[in-house]
Design an enzyme around this catalytic site. Sequence first.
Site, mmCIF file in Angstrom:
data_model
loop_
_atom_site.group_PDB
_atom_site.id
_atom_site.type_symbol
_atom_site.label_atom_id
_atom_site.label_comp_id
_atom_site.label_asym_id
_atom_site.label_seq_id
_atom_site.Cartn_x
_atom_site.Cartn_y
_atom_site.Cartn_z
ATOM 1 N N LYS A 70 32.790 26.317 25.013
ATOM 2 C CA LYS A 70 32.109 26.333 26.315
ATOM 3 C C LYS A 70 30.698 26.914 26.260
ATOM 4 C CE LYS A 70 34.715 26.890 30.077
ATOM 5 N NZ LYS A 70 35.741 27.326 31.046
ATOM 6 N N ASP A 107 33.239 25.653 37.012
ATOM 7 C CA ASP A 107 34.245 26.711 37.197
ATOM 8 C C ASP A 107 33.972 27.517 38.472
ATOM 9 O OD1 ASP A 107 35.791 26.156 34.941
ATOM 10 O OD2 ASP A 107 34.554 27.400 33.642
ATOM 11 N N GLY A 136 34.021 35.605 30.121
ATOM 12 C CA GLY A 136 33.418 34.326 30.509
ATOM 13 C C GLY A 136 33.811 33.912 31.915
ATOM 14 N N ALA A 137 35.077 34.124 32.265
ATOM 15 C CA ALA A 137 35.546 33.719 33.596
ATOM 16 C C ALA A 137 34.844 34.542 34.678
ATOM 17 C CB ALA A 137 37.059 33.898 33.684
HETATM 18 P P1 ATR Z 1 37.673 35.183 29.627
HETATM 19 O O1 ATR Z 1 36.533 34.413 29.037
HETATM 20 O O2 ATR Z 1 38.889 34.353 29.890
HETATM 21 O O3 ATR Z 1 37.262 35.984 30.827
HETATM 22 P P2 ATR Z 1 37.507 37.402 27.735
HETATM 23 O O4 ATR Z 1 36.068 37.204 27.490
HETATM 24 O O5 ATR Z 1 38.393 37.671 26.561
HETATM 25 O O6 ATR Z 1 38.191 36.162 28.464
HETATM 26 O O7 ATR Z 1 37.687 38.569 28.826
HETATM 27 C C1 ATR Z 1 38.903 39.109 29.110
HETATM 28 C C2 ATR Z 1 38.735 40.196 30.164
HETATM 29 O O8 ATR Z 1 39.990 40.841 30.363
HETATM 30 C C3 ATR Z 1 37.734 41.268 29.787
HETATM 31 O O9 ATR Z 1 37.097 41.727 30.947
HETATM 32 C C4 ATR Z 1 38.652 42.342 29.167
HETATM 33 O O10 ATR Z 1 38.116 43.622 29.197
HETATM 34 P P3 ATR Z 1 37.238 44.156 27.955
HETATM 35 O O11 ATR Z 1 35.862 43.581 28.126
HETATM 36 O O12 ATR Z 1 37.271 45.636 28.080
HETATM 37 O O13 ATR Z 1 37.929 43.654 26.716
HETATM 38 C C5 ATR Z 1 39.823 42.245 30.114
HETATM 39 N N1 ATR Z 1 41.054 42.789 29.559
HETATM 40 C C6 ATR Z 1 41.887 42.220 28.671
HETATM 41 N N2 ATR Z 1 42.935 43.028 28.391
HETATM 42 C C7 ATR Z 1 42.744 44.172 29.114
HETATM 43 C C8 ATR Z 1 43.475 45.401 29.267
HETATM 44 N N3 ATR Z 1 44.623 45.617 28.611
HETATM 45 N N4 ATR Z 1 42.972 46.346 30.100
HETATM 46 C C9 ATR Z 1 41.816 46.126 30.784
HETATM 47 N N5 ATR Z 1 41.091 44.991 30.678
HETATM 48 C C10 ATR Z 1 41.551 44.028 29.863
#
Ligand code: ATR
Length: 278
Positions: A70, A107, A136-137
Amino acid sequence: MSNTVHPLAGVVGWPIKHSKSPVLHGHWLKRYDLTGEYRPIALPPADLEDGLRKLAKKGFKGVNITIPHKETVLKLADSITDSAALIGAANTVHFHADGTIGADNTDGYGFIQNLRQNALYWNPKSGPALVLGAGGAARAVVWALLNEGAPSVRLANRTRIRAENLANHFGARVEVVEWNEVNEAMIGATTIVNTTSLGMEGQPEWRIHFDDAPIGGLVTDIVYTPLITPFLKMAQERGLETVDGLGMLLHQAVPGFESWFGRKPEVDDDLRQAVLEA
Ligand code: ATR
């Protein structure tokens, strides 16, 4: 076979077998009795550019783009819409008649349309929004909320620097709040959005509550497995209006389908069922 009577489109990712897009577009093709095909296409990162140009030559009208392409697809596109540029990623590309590739991001559009369809009185301008997550979301969600006139967006992320980077990218209307102050940040927030994977099945419980969220506020989660995430369930128990995240997936597909197959499709319960059962 001419393109005009049998349009080709698809979804490109690596891997691709988990994508729900073929079911979604397939449902609409059948429902509207349209000729055309929507195919899952696996392209590894090293083959993305060549692969896309080959699809264009074969007569494909365009494709959706999913993980992990993406962001990288923007580098090879000949033109980029404002939404894709500002979000920093594309989920839809169009192969134009002159051989160029245009990149778009729907999106944010999908996120807003889902709320408009399912929360009739929702008004993004009515107060600050609170967004959890900075991946990203979250970029698409923050862009969409600002674009719809949210007066400000409070952004909280476990890793604060990612939230700061996102806030810097979007400017003064985005304010970073501490991850452990999310509960306080709900005060006055009329749109509350989870974009983290925390609400998914199998993730640890988190210490969040909606006690301070304003009654009449809208709560949504972009995670849709399960459909009612623990985040949404807690919000419902507090009496808040909630919208699940499946509609965002369904609505983001509308512009591509319309452009490739010539008909604006509807997002309804039949489609939801078809995608849930897939
Ligand atoms: P996407 O593109 O689908 O948004 P991503 O870039 O992997 O996926 O982002 C995942 C999000 O979930 C991030 O904001 C991540 O927080 P971090 O930036 O601190 O990694 C959050 N996230 C995932 N697991 C988490 C957890 N156990 N506690 C708090 N935040 C979490």
